[in-house]
Design an enzyme around this catalytic site. Structure first.
Site, PDB file in Angstrom:
ATOM      1  N   SER A  16     -46.503  20.908  24.364  1.00 44.86           N
ATOM      2  CA  SER A  16     -46.053  21.191  25.727  1.00 44.86           C
ATOM      3  C   SER A  16     -46.586  22.550  26.139  1.00 44.86           C
ATOM      4  O   SER A  16     -46.777  23.428  25.293  1.00 44.86           O
ATOM      5  CB  SER A  16     -44.523  21.208  25.785  1.00 44.86           C
ATOM      6  OG  SER A  16     -44.072  21.744  27.021  1.00 44.86           O
ATOM      7  N   TYR A  57     -36.381  23.617  22.720  1.00 44.67           N
ATOM      8  CA  TYR A  57     -37.476  22.678  23.015  1.00 44.67           C
ATOM      9  C   TYR A  57     -38.828  23.370  22.843  1.00 44.67           C
ATOM     10  O   TYR A  57     -39.719  22.859  22.160  1.00 44.67           O
ATOM     11  CB  TYR A  57     -37.318  22.143  24.441  1.00 44.67           C
ATOM     12  CG  TYR A  57     -38.457  21.263  24.879  1.00 44.67           C
ATOM     13  CD1 TYR A  57     -38.487  19.916  24.524  1.00 44.67           C
ATOM     14  CD2 TYR A  57     -39.504  21.766  25.642  1.00 44.67           C
ATOM     15  CE1 TYR A  57     -39.535  19.104  24.916  1.00 44.67           C
ATOM     16  CE2 TYR A  57     -40.555  20.964  26.044  1.00 44.67           C
ATOM     17  CZ  TYR A  57     -40.564  19.631  25.680  1.00 44.67           C
ATOM     18  OH  TYR A  57     -41.612  18.830  26.059  1.00 44.67           O
TER      19      TYR A  57
END
Length: 184
Positions: free
Chosen positions: A139, A153
């Site tokens: 990401s 995350y």
């Protein structure tokens, strides 16, 4: 035709990658927890690309034994696996120290520890075959620490990116390629 295994294929990036790879003529090994979504996706792709072979299986990536079993069954179905895309993940982290450790732990276990199991299973197959292409979905949040709900995350996405980068360095000159994607 070349075969691609995609984890977390029931929605989001996984489902869209399946559609796009089918359009390019690839055969697909699709897995996720939500089997109904996989079956809907399979029907959609089959209607648009009837020449595409599509095999779907249930997979909870946090079940290590199931990861190895499902990957091997897909390899058997297709004879070999040319590309494995480790995409399954979740983003339900909470700000650290707010009493939501369980959500952060679940995010870490799914996004990193389960990705480690998937990488192990993929690399066993690729080393046996002597070739393959591992794709790790990280990401853009991995590039820099992120606040609040994204802290855990982002940390997991750094971990998977570095896992893949380490493999890439190890495998230079071999017929096993490694790619890290940073969507976001």
């Amino acid at each position: 035709m070349a075969s691609i295994l995609i984890t977390g294929a029931s929605s989001g990036l996984g489902a869209e990658m399946a559609r796009q790879f089918a359009a390019l003529g690839y055969d697909l090994a699709l897995c996720a927890r939500r089997v109904a979504n996989l079956e809907t996706l399979r029907a959609e792709i089959a209607a648009n690309y009837p020449e595409c072979e599509i095999v779907c299986r249930t997979l909870d990536v946090t079940d290590d034994a199931q990861v190895f079993e499902v990957f091997r069954r897909f390899q058997k179905d297709f004879g070999s696996l040319d590309r494995i895309i480790i995409n399954a993940g979740l983003g339900k982290g909470q700000p650290l120290g707010t009493g939501r450790y369980a959500a952060n732990r679940e995010t870490a276990m799914t996004n990193f520890v389960a990705a480690l199991a998937q990488t192990e299973a993929a690399m066993e197959i690729f080393r046996e075959q002597g070739r393959g292409h591992l794709v790790m979905v990280s990401s853009l949040s991995a590039v820099r620490g992120m606040p609040k709900n994204l802290t855990t995350y982002a940390a997991t996405k750094v971990g998977v990116a570095h896992l893949a980068e380490g493999l890439r360095a190890e495998l230079i000159g071999s017929d096993i390629d490694v790619t890290v994607l940073y969507p976001g």
